[in-house]
Design an enzyme around this catalytic site. Sequence first.
Site, PDB file in Angstrom:
ATOM      1  N   GLU A 264       4.063  15.310  58.996  1.00 54.00           N
ATOM      2  CA  GLU A 264       5.523  15.418  58.934  1.00 54.00           C
ATOM      3  C   GLU A 264       5.956  15.859  60.320  1.00 54.00           C
ATOM      4  OE1 GLU A 264       7.301  14.603  56.445  1.00 54.00           O
ATOM      5  OE2 GLU A 264       5.910  14.693  54.760  1.00 54.00           O
ATOM      6  N   CYS A 298      13.975  19.548  60.642  1.00 53.18           N
ATOM      7  CA  CYS A 298      13.518  18.232  61.108  1.00 53.18           C
ATOM      8  C   CYS A 298      14.443  17.149  60.576  1.00 53.18           C
ATOM      9  CB  CYS A 298      12.059  17.971  60.792  1.00 53.18           C
ATOM     10  SG  CYS A 298      11.650  18.238  59.108  1.00 53.18           S
TER      11      CYS A 298
HETATM   12  C1  UN1 Z   1      12.065  20.556  57.683  1.00 55.98           C
HETATM   13  O1  UN1 Z   1      13.063  20.605  58.369  1.00 55.98           O
HETATM   14  O2  UN1 Z   1      10.949  20.787  58.161  1.00 55.98           O
HETATM   15  O3  UN1 Z   1      15.679  18.142  53.608  1.00 55.98           O
HETATM   16  C2  UN1 Z   1      12.085  20.324  56.226  1.00 55.98           C
HETATM   17  C3  UN1 Z   1      15.708  19.255  54.115  1.00 55.98           C
HETATM   18  C4  UN1 Z   1      14.799  20.298  53.522  1.00 55.98           C
HETATM   19  C5  UN1 Z   1      13.466  20.303  54.178  1.00 55.98           C
HETATM   20  C6  UN1 Z   1      13.467  20.215  55.661  1.00 55.98           C
HETATM   21  N1  UN1 Z   1      14.652  20.038  52.124  1.00 55.98           N
HETATM   22  O4  UN1 Z   1      16.417  19.548  55.044  1.00 55.98           O
END
Ligand code: UN1
Length: 509
Positions: A264, A298
Site C-alpha cells: 500500500e 495516502c
Molecule cells: C492511509 O492513509 O494510509 O480511506 C489509509 C481512508 C482511510 C484509510 C487511509 N480509511 O482515508
Amino acid sequence: MTTAPALPRTGKLAERAARLLAALGATPAGSGDLPARTPLTGGELLRVPAATAVEVTCAIDQAHSAFRSWRTVPAPQRAAVVRRLGQLLSEHLDELAELVTLEVGKIGAEARGEVQEMIDVCEFAVGLSRQLYGRTMASERPGHRLMETWHPLGVVGVISAFNFPVAVWSWNTAIALVCGDTVVWKPSQTTPLTALACHALLRRAATEVGADPNIHQLVQGDAGVGAQLVDDERVALVSATGSVRMGQAVAPRVAARFGRCLLELGGNNGAVVTPSADLELATRAIVFAAAGTAGQRCTTLRRIIVHVDVVGPLLDRLCAAYRQLPVGNPLDDGALVGPLIDAKAYESMRSAIERAIDDGGELLCGGERVDAGGPDAYYVRPAVVRMPAQSAIVREETFAPILYVLTYHDLDAAIELHNGVPQGLSAAIFTSDQREAERFLAPDGSDCGITNVNIGTSGAEIGGAFGGEKQTGGGRESGSDAWKAYMRRATNTVNYSTELPLAQGIRFG
Ligand code: UN1
C-alpha cells in the site's frame, strides 16, 4: 507567521501520554534508543527501546512456532481473540484516540474515527471467520470431487506508516489472525507509543480468551528492523504501507525469496468536477479530503480537475472555506487541521509549493506556517495552487496539504489528466450526469483501485477492499475478499470411485 493560542508544554503532554499508556495496559516506556515525539510541540514525550537484531529474530521464531498450532485452531475460535480486541478497543476508544492525537497530531474526531475503523474491521473479521469459503467445481471425471481449500499462510510481517498508526495495523492483524496467521509488527519509528498500546491490548485479548499471546509480536526500530522481516524466509507475507521508495526496496527482496508482498504505497488522488456537479457538496467533500488530517492520508485529495465553466465559482467557495479552516492544537475541539508530523514534512511542502510556482502555478491561498506549538512544531495553512499544466511536481506525492487545481474542456481530456500520474490509489468525480459518472467508473475511466462518485477520495469504509494500482503497489487489504492475500489456496481432487480416469482423457498403459 500568524498566531494561535498557546499549547500545553511538552512535559505535560508526556505525563498525559504516560497515563494513557498505563490505562491501555502498556508498560509506560522508560529509557531506550527510540524517541517518541509529539508533533503538537515537536518535543520528546518518552523513549522506547528499539529491538536488537537478535530480538527481531527471536520475535520471528516465536511467531513462527505459535503459527504451528494457531493454524489448526478452527477459524471461528480464532475469532474470539479479535472479538475481544474489538471490545477492548471500544472500551478504550477515547484513550487510544488521544494517544494517536499526541503522537501523530490528528484532531480528536479523526483520531476517534481511526479507532472506530479498527473496531469495524474487528467486527468484519469475526464475521469473516465463518466465511473463508472455497469453491467446489464440477470435475470432468466421474466419481471425482474437485474443490479448493483456503489454509493459513504463516507469519505475516506488518510494516505500517505513521499516518494511520493503529488502523492499518488492525486491518492487517484482525484479518491475518482469523485467517490463522501470526503477526510480527514493525510500526513506523515515529509512532512507537500507539504501537505499544495496541500490542498490549491484543496480548490482553489473547490471554483473556485463552489463546497463545505469541501470535502477535511487536518489533520497534528503524528500517533495519523492517529489512529483517523482508529477508526472513519464515515471513510468508510482508504487508507494507508507506512510500513508493520503501515499496521499491521491499518488493524485489521479498520476490527474490519467493515470499509474498502486499503493498500500500503512495497516492496522488484526483477528483474531476464537471459542470453539472453540486458545487456546495463538492466543496465540502474537497475540503475534507484535501485539508483533513493535514493532508497526510495516502487517500488525501491532491489534484482537482475542474471544468472551465465552473472553475471560478468552485474556487471562490473553496478558498473561502480554506480561509476559515481552524489550524491549531488538535486537542482543542475547534481545530480542524493539526500539525504536520515533522520539519521534513514542512520542508517538502514548502519546496513543492516553490516548484509549483516555478512551473507557472499561482498560490491561491494557504501555504504559510502558523505559529502554534513553538519553534519545533509545524502547523501550516492548507494550500490551493492553480496550475497551468500537470507538471512534474503535480505528478509527485507530497505528503502535505497542497491541492493543485487543473482545468479541462472535455471529459476525455479530464480522464487523461486524471490518470496521467504514476500512482493509482483513489479517485472521485463530482457530477449529476449519470453518463459522466458511469464513464468515470468504466474500464476507460479512472485507473485507480478506489473510484467514487460525489464523495471525496479519502475516508473509505473498511467493508471494501482498500488499495490501488500502478506505483500504489497493487495490494488490497481490509474488506471484500482481501483476506485471500493472507491465506494459501489448495486445489483438491478426491477420487471416490474405484476407477482411475485421467484428466484430459489420457490413457496410460
Ligand atoms: C492511509 O492513509 O494510509 O480511506 C489509509 C481512508 C482511510 C484509510 C487511509 N480509511 O482515508
